[in-house]
Design an enzyme around this catalytic site. Structure first.
Site, PDB file in Angstrom:
ATOM      1  N   LYS A 149       0.827  -1.135   0.033  1.00 37.17           N
ATOM      2  CA  LYS A 149      -0.167   0.219  -0.065  1.00 37.17           C
ATOM      3  C   LYS A 149       1.125   1.107  -0.035  1.00 37.17           C
ATOM      4  O   LYS A 149       1.083   1.988   0.921  1.00 37.17           O
ATOM      5  CB  LYS A 149      -1.016  -0.077   1.262  1.00 37.17           C
ATOM      6  CG  LYS A 149      -2.026   0.960   1.176  1.00 37.17           C
ATOM      7  CD  LYS A 149      -3.244   0.605   1.894  1.00 37.17           C
ATOM      8  CE  LYS A 149      -4.314   1.691   1.980  1.00 37.17           C
ATOM      9  NZ  LYS A 149      -5.194   1.569   0.751  1.00 37.17           N
ATOM     10  N   GLU A 182      -8.677  -4.506 -10.088  1.00 36.61           N
ATOM     11  CA  GLU A 182      -9.387  -3.832  -9.101  1.00 36.61           C
ATOM     12  C   GLU A 182      -9.703  -2.571  -9.436  1.00 36.61           C
ATOM     13  O   GLU A 182      -9.395  -2.096 -10.613  1.00 36.61           O
ATOM     14  CB  GLU A 182      -8.365  -3.923  -7.711  1.00 36.61           C
ATOM     15  CG  GLU A 182      -7.257  -3.093  -7.837  1.00 36.61           C
ATOM     16  CD  GLU A 182      -6.267  -3.286  -6.577  1.00 36.61           C
ATOM     17  OE1 GLU A 182      -6.898  -3.318  -5.665  1.00 36.61           O
ATOM     18  OE2 GLU A 182      -5.074  -3.120  -6.677  1.00 36.61           O
TER      19      GLU A 182
HETATM   20  N1  PLP Z   1      -7.521  -1.497  -3.928  1.00 38.18           N
HETATM   21  C1  PLP Z   1      -6.739  -0.351  -3.947  1.00 38.18           C
HETATM   22  C2  PLP Z   1      -6.025   0.126  -4.987  1.00 38.18           C
HETATM   23  C3  PLP Z   1      -7.031   0.774  -2.813  1.00 38.18           C
HETATM   24  O1  PLP Z   1      -6.695   1.819  -2.839  1.00 38.18           O
HETATM   25  C4  PLP Z   1      -7.710   0.338  -1.979  1.00 38.18           C
HETATM   26  C5  PLP Z   1      -8.017   1.171  -0.715  1.00 38.18           C
HETATM   27  O2  PLP Z   1      -7.734   2.515  -0.898  1.00 38.18           O
HETATM   28  C6  PLP Z   1      -8.398  -0.786  -1.564  1.00 38.18           C
HETATM   29  C7  PLP Z   1      -8.112  -1.770  -2.858  1.00 38.18           C
HETATM   30  C8  PLP Z   1      -9.310  -1.261  -0.722  1.00 38.18           C
HETATM   31  O3  PLP Z   1      -8.615  -1.644   0.571  1.00 38.18           O
HETATM   32  P1  PLP Z   1      -9.367  -1.379   1.891  1.00 38.18           P
HETATM   33  O4  PLP Z   1     -10.660  -2.404   1.845  1.00 38.18           O
HETATM   34  O5  PLP Z   1      -8.202  -2.062   2.800  1.00 38.18           O
HETATM   35  O6  PLP Z   1      -9.784   0.092   2.286  1.00 38.18           O
END
Ligand code: PLP
Length: 289
Positions: A149, A182
Site C-alpha cells: 500500500k 481492481e
Molecule cells: N485497492 C486499492 C488500489 C485501494 O487503494 C484500496 C483502498 O484504498 C483498496 C483496494 C481497498 O482496501 P481497503 O478495503 O483496505 O480499504
C-alpha cells in the site's frame, strides 16, 4: 473547530502541519499509507490495517517510526482531537528526510509519520449506496507490486480522473489479458446469474483490501459461493450484480460499467445485504469519545 494533524511527534493545526521539501514521500513517493474507517467513534478492523501496514513497511525496508501501541495511541488521539465520529483516519509513513538521492539514505533517517482524521457524511454515503455508482474500465498501468500500500498512486490518480471526466465514480483497471484487477481505490466484485460471488485472488495484481478480507467472512455466513478468480470485463457486463469494497465505502453497489447497466440497473439485493451486515463481522474497537 480547526482540524488537527499529527506530524512527527506533534499535534498541529492543519495550516502549520508540514513536512520538509526533501521528504522522500514528496521526492520519490517513497512511503506507505493506511486508511481506517471510524464509525461511531470506534476504529474498524484496526488490527488488520496495522498488520498490512507492517507488511508494507517491511516490503519497502522502512523502519516503523514507533512501536504499534504508540501508533495506536496517536491514531486515537488524532480522532479524538478532530472529534471524528464517522469518518476515516489516514496515516502515512515515508522513509524520511534526506538529501535527494535515489538509493536509501545511509545511515537510515527517522521515518516521517503523519496522521490525519476527517469526518465523512454518513447519510450521503448511504444515499450513494442506495443509488449505486457508475464505473468505467481503463488499462491497468501500475507497477507489479500493487500488494504494497504505497503512496506511489499516479496511475490510480489518472484512472480516477478519467472516471470523473466521464461522469463515473470509480475506474476498474484491466490487465493485459482483459481481466479486471481492481478499482483505482477499491477492490472489484461481481455476482453471477447463479449467485456466485467472484473477485480476483489477492496473491498478485491487487491490494489485499481489509474490507475484502472481512467480506469473505460475511459472504460465507450468507451461504453464498465464493470464487476467487480473475473475471473479464465481458463477464462483468453480463453479471447480475457488481460492487466495490474499501474502508471508506464498505460495500458500494455498481449499477453501470462502461455505459452498460448491470443487472436491473439498480443496486443488487445481495450487495446491499452484504453492506448491511458488514459491521457485524468487522472488528470494532473501543469508542474514542
Ligand atoms: N485497492 C486499492 C488500489 C485501494 O487503494 C484500496 C483502498 O484504498 C483498496 C483496494 C481497498 O482496501 P481497503 O478495503 O483496505 O480499504
Amino acid at each position: 473547530m480547526s482540524r488537527i494533524a499529527y506530524v512527527n511527534g506533534r499535534y498541529l493545526p492543519r495550516r502549520d502541519a508540514t513536512v520538509h521539501i526533501e521528504d522522500r514521500g514528496y521526492q520519490f513517493a517513497d512511503g506507505v499509507y493506511e486508511v481506517c474507517e471510524v464509525r461511531a467513534g470506534a476504529l474498524i478492523d484496526e488490527r488488520l490495517h496495522m498488520a498490512r501496514l507492517q507488511r508494507s513497511l517491511h516490503e519497502l525496508r522502512i523502519a516503523p517510526p514507533m512501536p504499534p501501541a504508540a501508533l495506536a495511541t496517536v491514531l486515537r488521539e488524532t480522532i479524538r482531537r478532530n472529534r471524528v465520529s464517522n469518518g476515516i483516519v489516514y496515516l502515512q509513513i515515508t522513509r524520511g528526510v534526506a538529501r535527494r538521492d535515489f538509493a536509501f539514505p545511509d545511515p537510515p533517517v527517522r521515518p516521517t509519520l503523519v496522521v490525519t482524521a476527517r469526518a465523512l457524511d454518513f447519510a450521503k454515503n448511504e444515499r450513494t449506496a442506495a443509488d449505486g455508482i457508475v464505473v468505467i474500465t481503463v488499462p491497468d498501468k501500475r507497477w507489479p507490486r500493487v500488494d504494497i500500500k504505497s503512496v506511489s498512486l499516479l496511475p490510480n490518480v489518472l484512472a480516477k480522473q478519467a472516471a470523473r471526466d466521464q461522469g463515473a465514480r470509480e475506474a476498474w483497471l484491466v490487465d493485459g489479458n482483459g481481466f479486471v484487477t481492481e478499482g483505482a481505490s477499491s477492490n472489484a466484485w461481481i455476482i453471477t446469474e447463479d449467485d456466485r460471488v467472484v473477485t480476483r485472488p489477492a496473491d498478485a495484481g491487487i491490494l489485499r483490501g481489509v474490507t475484502r478480507t472481512v467480506l469473505l467472512e460475511v459472504i460465507a455466513t450468507h451461504g453464498l459461493t465464493l470464487e476467487e478468480r480473475p473475471f473479464t470485463v465481458a463477464e462483468a457486463l453480463a453479471a447480475k450484480e457488481a460492487f466495490v469494497t474499501s474502508a471508506s465505502q464498505i460495500v458500494m453497489p455498481v449499477v453501470r460499467i462502461d455505459g452498460h447497466a448491470i443487472g436491473s440497473g439498480k443496486p443488487g439485493p445481495l450487495a446491499l445485504a452484504l453492506r448491511r451486515d458488514f459491521h457485524r463481522h468487522a472488528e470494532i474497537g473501543p469508542k474514542e469519545r
